[in-house]
Write a protein that holds these residues in place. Structure first.
Motif, mmCIF file in Angstrom:
data_model
loop_
_atom_site.group_PDB
_atom_site.id
_atom_site.type_symbol
_atom_site.label_atom_id
_atom_site.label_comp_id
_atom_site.label_asym_id
_atom_site.label_seq_id
_atom_site.Cartn_x
_atom_site.Cartn_y
_atom_site.Cartn_z
ATOM 1 N N ASP A 1 -8.782 11.702 -3.439
ATOM 2 C CA ASP A 1 -9.910 12.099 -4.286
ATOM 3 C C ASP A 1 -11.146 11.259 -3.993
ATOM 4 N N ARG A 2 -10.951 10.018 -3.531
ATOM 5 C CA ARG A 2 -12.087 9.157 -3.215
ATOM 6 C C ARG A 2 -12.686 9.470 -1.848
ATOM 7 N N ARG A 3 -11.914 10.081 -0.972
ATOM 8 C CA ARG A 3 -12.380 10.328 0.391
ATOM 9 C C ARG A 3 -12.470 11.819 0.703
ATOM 10 N N ARG A 4 -12.529 12.650 -0.310
ATOM 11 C CA ARG A 4 -12.578 14.092 -0.075
ATOM 12 C C ARG A 4 -13.773 14.461 0.816
ATOM 13 N N GLY A 5 -13.516 15.291 1.816
ATOM 14 C CA GLY A 5 -14.572 15.682 2.737
ATOM 15 C C GLY A 5 -14.852 14.678 3.835
ATOM 16 N N ARG A 6 -14.011 13.664 3.951
ATOM 17 C CA ARG A 6 -14.179 12.648 4.998
ATOM 18 C C ARG A 6 -13.084 12.782 6.041
ATOM 19 N N GLY A 7 -13.323 12.232 7.217
ATOM 20 C CA GLY A 7 -12.347 12.322 8.283
ATOM 21 C C GLY A 7 -11.291 11.236 8.233
ATOM 22 N N ALA A 8 -11.717 9.994 8.012
ATOM 23 C CA ALA A 8 -10.799 8.857 8.005
ATOM 24 C C ALA A 8 -10.166 8.687 6.631
ATOM 25 N N ALA A 9 -8.982 8.125 6.626
ATOM 26 C CA ALA A 9 -8.294 7.812 5.365
ATOM 27 C C ALA A 9 -8.160 6.305 5.188
ATOM 28 N N LEU A 10 -8.572 5.550 6.193
ATOM 29 C CA LEU A 10 -8.494 4.093 6.160
ATOM 30 C C LEU A 10 -9.897 3.505 6.185
ATOM 31 N N ASN A 11 -10.014 2.302 5.687
ATOM 32 C CA ASN A 11 -11.289 1.593 5.755
ATOM 33 C C ASN A 11 -11.022 0.155 6.190
ATOM 34 N N ILE A 12 -10.485 0.049 7.382
ATOM 35 C CA ILE A 12 -10.072 -1.230 7.950
ATOM 36 C C ILE A 12 -11.259 -2.163 8.098
ATOM 37 N N ARG B 1 -9.653 -7.140 4.202
ATOM 38 C CA ARG B 1 -9.485 -6.676 2.830
ATOM 39 C C ARG B 1 -8.794 -5.320 2.809
ATOM 40 N N GLU B 2 -7.899 -5.150 1.863
ATOM 41 C CA GLU B 2 -7.195 -3.887 1.691
ATOM 42 C C GLU B 2 -7.232 -3.476 0.229
ATOM 43 N N VAL B 3 -7.268 -2.170 0.016
ATOM 44 C CA VAL B 3 -7.166 -1.627 -1.343
ATOM 45 C C VAL B 3 -5.695 -1.385 -1.635
ATOM 46 N N TRP C 1 -2.035 -1.751 -12.552
ATOM 47 C CA TRP C 1 -2.858 -1.669 -13.766
ATOM 48 C C TRP C 1 -3.857 -0.506 -13.708
ATOM 49 N N GLN C 2 -3.554 0.471 -12.839
ATOM 50 C CA GLN C 2 -4.382 1.673 -12.702
ATOM 51 C C GLN C 2 -5.841 1.363 -12.349
ATOM 52 N N THR C 3 -6.062 0.235 -11.695
ATOM 53 C CA THR C 3 -7.436 -0.125 -11.347
ATOM 54 C C THR C 3 -8.013 0.788 -10.262
ATOM 55 N N LEU C 4 -7.152 1.382 -9.424
ATOM 56 C CA LEU C 4 -7.651 2.269 -8.374
ATOM 57 C C LEU C 4 -8.305 3.514 -8.954
ATOM 58 N N GLU C 5 -7.855 3.901 -10.165
ATOM 59 C CA GLU C 5 -8.407 5.094 -10.789
ATOM 60 C C GLU C 5 -9.863 4.892 -11.193
ATOM 61 N N GLU C 6 -10.301 3.642 -11.276
ATOM 62 C CA GLU C 6 -11.654 3.352 -11.703
ATOM 63 C C GLU C 6 -12.638 3.297 -10.532
ATOM 64 N N LEU C 7 -12.122 3.310 -9.311
ATOM 65 C CA LEU C 7 -12.995 3.213 -8.143
ATOM 66 C C LEU C 7 -13.690 4.552 -7.899
ATOM 67 N N PRO C 8 -14.986 4.536 -7.600
ATOM 68 C CA PRO C 8 -15.729 5.786 -7.396
ATOM 69 C C PRO C 8 -15.442 6.403 -6.032
ATOM 70 N N PRO C 9 -15.728 7.684 -5.861
ATOM 71 C CA PRO C 9 -15.562 8.327 -4.554
ATOM 72 C C PRO C 9 -16.549 7.751 -3.536
ATOM 73 N N PHE C 10 -16.214 7.892 -2.271
ATOM 74 C CA PHE C 10 -17.129 7.456 -1.227
ATOM 75 C C PHE C 10 -18.293 8.441 -1.141
ATOM 76 N N LYS C 11 -19.494 7.961 -1.400
ATOM 77 C CA LYS C 11 -20.694 8.774 -1.302
ATOM 78 C C LYS C 11 -21.553 8.266 -0.157
ATOM 79 N N THR C 12 -22.280 9.185 0.450
ATOM 80 C CA THR C 12 -23.126 8.802 1.571
ATOM 81 C C THR C 12 -24.273 7.919 1.106
#
Length: 385
Positions: A35-46, A55-57, A62-73
């Protein structure tokens, strides 16, 4: 749950048909939620290869990932000192190019330019397609460089690194301003793009082509819309690219097709169909490039392959390595574009025979260099005569 369904859902466990080490893409990182990378090619952000810390996500429970926003240009302004980039590579046909942007929103998973984002302290993964840099000063800098007394004219290539007609060009219009400078100076230019937006600039390119100053290549990787959507998520559809090729050709602009990259066991069966369609659309010449997987591109591509074609993963990678001296990539000049070995030879012969049958590459007019008129002003001392 069988092995194939597990792989499709991103579940990798001992006993799967793909080795655990390969499935985890050699420890390259945790996949970003879809859901954060919808419409993107890569699934990793190495993390970039020059960073001291990686750094890795990850989910801490504690469901903290649910609070992260989608990747926007996001677009930042870059202020380079020069507009023209020069190279001395012996296996490419140009010695200078212009990149209006750094990073590319098209998000092509195979893009060999992805590793350049490491120089900005960013990832070659999602950062490359979401955190972009625009160079609005490029037209002014180009005009200044062309006006220098010691400037030696050679055709300028645009689109060889990142696409000059990626979506943000619609707003920034840097590429159009660059073309306006080149047109005014009667400077030859070669353009490569996979965007139908290139037709917007036919009013500039057609007069240049009439003088023998412009040539356009459209990159068509596949005619399979589903594959294109997955592999090149924000680029024009194959149909739109062929329509752009036709429009360019009908406007009198020399048009070619670039079949790139050719990926064994994935799109190499389409070589003849792509060339046939491009010829029908007005292409007069054609070329190809074998898939290149330098540096961070390799784990990104392998992860994409595992997510989308897990049943072909071993076969595709085996063929790639058979053409790259047993490695994911061989950067040796003369081999990096075409590969080596029997399978690479077969691809080359198929391409040549198909192009010959269709009458492609029979003639290619050289761009003129005798009409150049250096820009005036821009800090250059004018003649007193």
């Amino acid at each position: 749950m069988n092995d194939l369904s597990q792989l499709k859902q991103g579940v990798y466990a001992p006993g799967n048909s793909v080795d655990v080490a390969e499935a985890l893409v050699a420890g390259s990182g945790i996949r970003i939620d879809v859901d954060r990378r919808r419409g993107r090619g890569a699934a990793l952000n190495i993390s970039g290869r020059f960073e001291q810390k990686s750094r890795e996500v990850f989910d801490d429970g504690w469901q903290t990932l649910e609070e992260l926003p989608p990747f926007k240009t996001e677009v930042q302004i870059e202020k380079p000192k020069t507009a023209i980039t020069r190279n001395e590579s012996p296996d490419i046909s140009f010695d200078r190019s212009i990149n209006p942007y750094r990073g590319c929103e098209h998000g092509c998973i195979y893009c060999f330019a992805r590793p350049t984002h490491a120089y900005m302290g960013l990832s070659a993964g999602l950062d490359f397609e979401a955190k972009l840099f625009a160079k609005p000063d490029a037209p002014r800098l180009l005009e200044r460089e062309l006006a220098k007394p010691d400037y030696k004219l050679r055709p300028i290539a645009i689109g060889t690194n990142t696409d000059p007609y990626q979506p943000i060009e619609k707003e920034w219009r840097i590429m159009r301003q660059i073309l306006e400078v080149l047109k005014e100076a009667n400077h030859p230019v070669m353009i490569v793009t996979k965007s139908a937006m290139v037709t917007r600039d036919i009013d500039l390119l057609a007069p240049m082509a009439e003088k023998g100053l412009a040539r356009v290549g459209i990159s068509v990787t596949t005619l399979d819309r589903k594959l294109a959507r997955s592999m090149e998520p924000r680029a024009s559809t194959p149909t739109k690219r062929l329509e752009a090729l036709r429009a360019i050709s009908e406007a009198g602009i020399p048009a070619g097709v670039l079949v790139a990259p050719i990926i064994p066991a994935l799109n190499d069966h389409e070589i003849e169909r792509v060339l046939d369609s491009a010829k029908s659309a007005g292409a007069s010449d054609a070329s190809y490039v074998l898939l290149r997987l330098p540096l961070e591109v390799s784990p990104l591509f392998r992860d994409w392959l595992l997510r989308n074609y897990p049943d072909r993963y071993r076969h595709v990678m085996s063929l790639i390595r058979s053409m790259r001296c047993g490695k994911d990539y061989d950067a040796e000049f003369g081999k990096r574009m075409k590969g080596s070995g029997p399978y690479a030879w077969q691809i080359g012969r198929r391409f040549e025979l198909a192009a010959k049958r269709l009458g492609l590459n029979l003639t290619r007019r050289q761009l003129r260099s005798d009409l150049f008129v250096p820009p005036l002003g821009m800090g250059v001392q004018l003649s007193l005569l």
